[in-house]
Design a protein around this motif. Sequence first.
Motif, PDB file in Angstrom:
ATOM      1  N   ARG A 115     -59.079  56.646  24.914  1.00  0.00           N
ATOM      2  CA  ARG A 115     -59.647  57.709  25.737  1.00  0.00           C
ATOM      3  C   ARG A 115     -58.820  58.991  25.637  1.00  0.00           C
ATOM      4  NH1 ARG A 115     -62.325  56.763  30.607  1.00  0.00           N
ATOM      5  NH2 ARG A 115     -62.873  54.725  29.722  1.00  0.00           N
ATOM      6  N   ARG A 116     -57.532  58.850  25.499  1.00  0.00           N
ATOM      7  CA  ARG A 116     -56.628  59.984  25.608  1.00  0.00           C
ATOM      8  C   ARG A 116     -55.377  59.715  24.779  1.00  0.00           C
ATOM      9  NH1 ARG A 116     -51.871  60.694  27.972  1.00  0.00           N
ATOM     10  NH2 ARG A 116     -51.369  61.971  29.768  1.00  0.00           N
ATOM     11  N   PRO A 117     -54.857  60.712  24.039  1.00  0.00           N
ATOM     12  CA  PRO A 117     -53.644  60.449  23.252  1.00  0.00           C
ATOM     13  C   PRO A 117     -52.413  60.347  24.143  1.00  0.00           C
ATOM     14  CG  PRO A 117     -54.280  62.754  23.059  1.00  0.00           C
ATOM     15  CD  PRO A 117     -55.356  62.087  23.865  1.00  0.00           C
ATOM     16  N   LEU A 118     -51.396  59.634  23.659  1.00  0.00           N
ATOM     17  CA  LEU A 118     -50.096  59.591  24.327  1.00  0.00           C
ATOM     18  C   LEU A 118     -49.262  60.756  23.837  1.00  0.00           C
ATOM     19  CD1 LEU A 118     -49.298  55.777  24.180  1.00  0.00           C
ATOM     20  CD2 LEU A 118     -49.698  57.145  26.235  1.00  0.00           C
ATOM     21  N   VAL A 119     -48.544  61.382  24.756  1.00  0.00           N
ATOM     22  CA  VAL A 119     -47.693  62.520  24.408  1.00  0.00           C
ATOM     23  C   VAL A 119     -46.320  62.333  25.030  1.00  0.00           C
ATOM     24  CG1 VAL A 119     -49.634  64.113  24.145  1.00  0.00           C
ATOM     25  CG2 VAL A 119     -48.521  63.878  26.379  1.00  0.00           C
ATOM     26  N   PRO A 120     -45.279  62.963  24.437  1.00  0.00           N
ATOM     27  CA  PRO A 120     -43.943  62.863  25.033  1.00  0.00           C
ATOM     28  C   PRO A 120     -43.986  63.295  26.495  1.00  0.00           C
ATOM     29  CG  PRO A 120     -43.798  63.831  22.855  1.00  0.00           C
ATOM     30  CD  PRO A 120     -45.262  63.709  23.172  1.00  0.00           C
ATOM     31  N   GLY A 121     -43.287  62.516  27.329  1.00  0.00           N
ATOM     32  CA  GLY A 121     -43.299  62.779  28.761  1.00  0.00           C
ATOM     33  C   GLY A 121     -44.191  61.805  29.513  1.00  0.00           C
ATOM     34  N   ASP A 122     -45.168  61.217  28.850  1.00  0.00           N
ATOM     35  CA  ASP A 122     -45.979  60.193  29.500  1.00  0.00           C
ATOM     36  C   ASP A 122     -45.107  58.994  29.842  1.00  0.00           C
ATOM     37  OD1 ASP A 122     -48.987  60.579  27.460  1.00  0.00           O
ATOM     38  OD2 ASP A 122     -48.429  61.514  29.369  1.00  0.00           O
ATOM     39  N   GLU A 123     -45.419  58.348  30.969  1.00  0.00           N
ATOM     40  CA  GLU A 123     -44.835  57.048  31.313  1.00  0.00           C
ATOM     41  C   GLU A 123     -45.995  56.061  31.259  1.00  0.00           C
ATOM     42  OE1 GLU A 123     -40.755  57.529  32.383  1.00  0.00           O
ATOM     43  OE2 GLU A 123     -41.779  56.098  33.704  1.00  0.00           O
ATOM     44  N   VAL A 124     -45.823  55.004  30.493  1.00  0.00           N
ATOM     45  CA  VAL A 124     -46.933  54.108  30.171  1.00  0.00           C
ATOM     46  C   VAL A 124     -46.744  52.755  30.836  1.00  0.00           C
ATOM     47  CG1 VAL A 124     -48.186  53.002  28.286  1.00  0.00           C
ATOM     48  CG2 VAL A 124     -47.170  55.259  27.941  1.00  0.00           C
ATOM     49  N   VAL A 125     -47.834  52.227  31.382  1.00  0.00           N
ATOM     50  CA  VAL A 125     -47.864  50.834  31.823  1.00  0.00           C
ATOM     51  C   VAL A 125     -49.003  50.137  31.092  1.00  0.00           C
ATOM     52  CG1 VAL A 125     -46.785  51.153  34.066  1.00  0.00           C
ATOM     53  CG2 VAL A 125     -49.256  51.422  33.845  1.00  0.00           C
ATOM     54  N   ALA A 126     -48.786  48.876  30.777  1.00  0.00           N
ATOM     55  CA  ALA A 126     -49.800  48.101  30.066  1.00  0.00           C
ATOM     56  C   ALA A 126     -50.021  46.805  30.835  1.00  0.00           C
ATOM     57  CB  ALA A 126     -49.338  47.804  28.650  1.00  0.00           C
ATOM     58  N   GLN A 127     -51.272  46.385  30.897  1.00  0.00           N
ATOM     59  CA  GLN A 127     -51.605  45.169  31.634  1.00  0.00           C
ATOM     60  C   GLN A 127     -52.588  44.347  30.826  1.00  0.00           C
ATOM     61  OE1 GLN A 127     -52.946  45.852  35.667  1.00  0.00           O
ATOM     62  NE2 GLN A 127     -52.184  43.832  36.248  1.00  0.00           N
ATOM     63  N   ALA A 128     -52.206  43.097  30.575  1.00  0.00           N
ATOM     64  CA  ALA A 128     -52.994  42.226  29.714  1.00  0.00           C
ATOM     65  C   ALA A 128     -53.861  41.280  30.529  1.00  0.00           C
ATOM     66  CB  ALA A 128     -52.062  41.410  28.809  1.00  0.00           C
ATOM     67  N   THR A 129     -55.029  41.003  29.991  1.00  0.00           N
ATOM     68  CA  THR A 129     -55.923  39.992  30.533  1.00  0.00           C
ATOM     69  C   THR A 129     -56.292  39.046  29.398  1.00  0.00           C
ATOM     70  OG1 THR A 129     -56.852  41.580  32.101  1.00  0.00           O
ATOM     71  CG2 THR A 129     -58.143  39.593  31.683  1.00  0.00           C
ATOM     72  N   LEU A 130     -56.183  37.758  29.680  1.00  0.00           N
ATOM     73  CA  LEU A 130     -56.599  36.771  28.691  1.00  0.00           C
ATOM     74  C   LEU A 130     -58.101  36.586  28.855  1.00  0.00           C
ATOM     75  CD1 LEU A 130     -55.656  34.707  26.540  1.00  0.00           C
ATOM     76  CD2 LEU A 130     -55.316  33.077  28.401  1.00  0.00           C
TER      77      LEU A 130
END
Lengths: 135, 127
Positions: free
Chosen positions: B68-83
């Motif tokens: 949806r949106r590119p990652l850029v320096p300064g972003d803080e990212v969280v990722a969440q997985a679903t099986l």
Amino acid sequence: MSDLAPGLRLPARTVMLTRADLAAYGAASGDSNPIHADDAAAQAVGLPGVVAHGMLTLGRAMAVVAEFAGGPDRLVEFGARFIRPVPVPADGVVDLMIEGTVTAVDEDGTAEIDLTVTSSGAKVLGMATARVRPS
Amino acid sequence: MFPATAPSPVTAEAIDAFNAAVGAPPGAAAPTYPFTFAVQAWQALFDADDLDIELHRLVHADQRFSIRRPLVPGDEVVAQATLTDLRPAPGADRLVVATEIRTTAGDLVGVATSTLLCSHRPSEADG
């Protein structure tokens, strides 16, 4: 993406991969799976020896699409099946050839691209596609 | 859905190192860069008591991205997985893991969907 129409071929790119390239990708991506560095670990899961990360081949392929499309943020949906491993010998080099063809262009200019990615003449990615939005 | 990762920063240095490794020019993150955050979310699968999944027994079979949106320096990212799928099979189980990647500001970056094959543990009888 000038002259965008079904049948348009992306400029083909060939990359030569060594284990040093795998190590660089592993470090940059945080992938510590030993099948990409240690022959015994790879053989323990049924592989012939150290293989390239599927994500390295996919990353290389999508970087080629990004170059064609005018930037990485143009890619909205993309991916592939990892159909064949790419063994990388300890002292050798293997090729990765990346080709693509535009298969469809929507009314708004969004393009569908099918990719053919091979190593030693055999396809290593299956169903490799990218959907690219216009600028 | 498994626990999300702790926030992880996007830096220009990390982007440039990743881009160099995939043959992209420095600057804007190469298309598959978000995967480096998605894979961190897999740790929750390895930690789950009711699953028997370990990184060194995994082979990556398929990978799809919807961005949806590119990652850029300064972003803080969280990722969440679903099986989203688990199919036992002789030799190796087949898993489908959908990982949502977001910034801590709440933006959806995209979804990375991975098909993984997890080899069974070597038999105890093999010694």
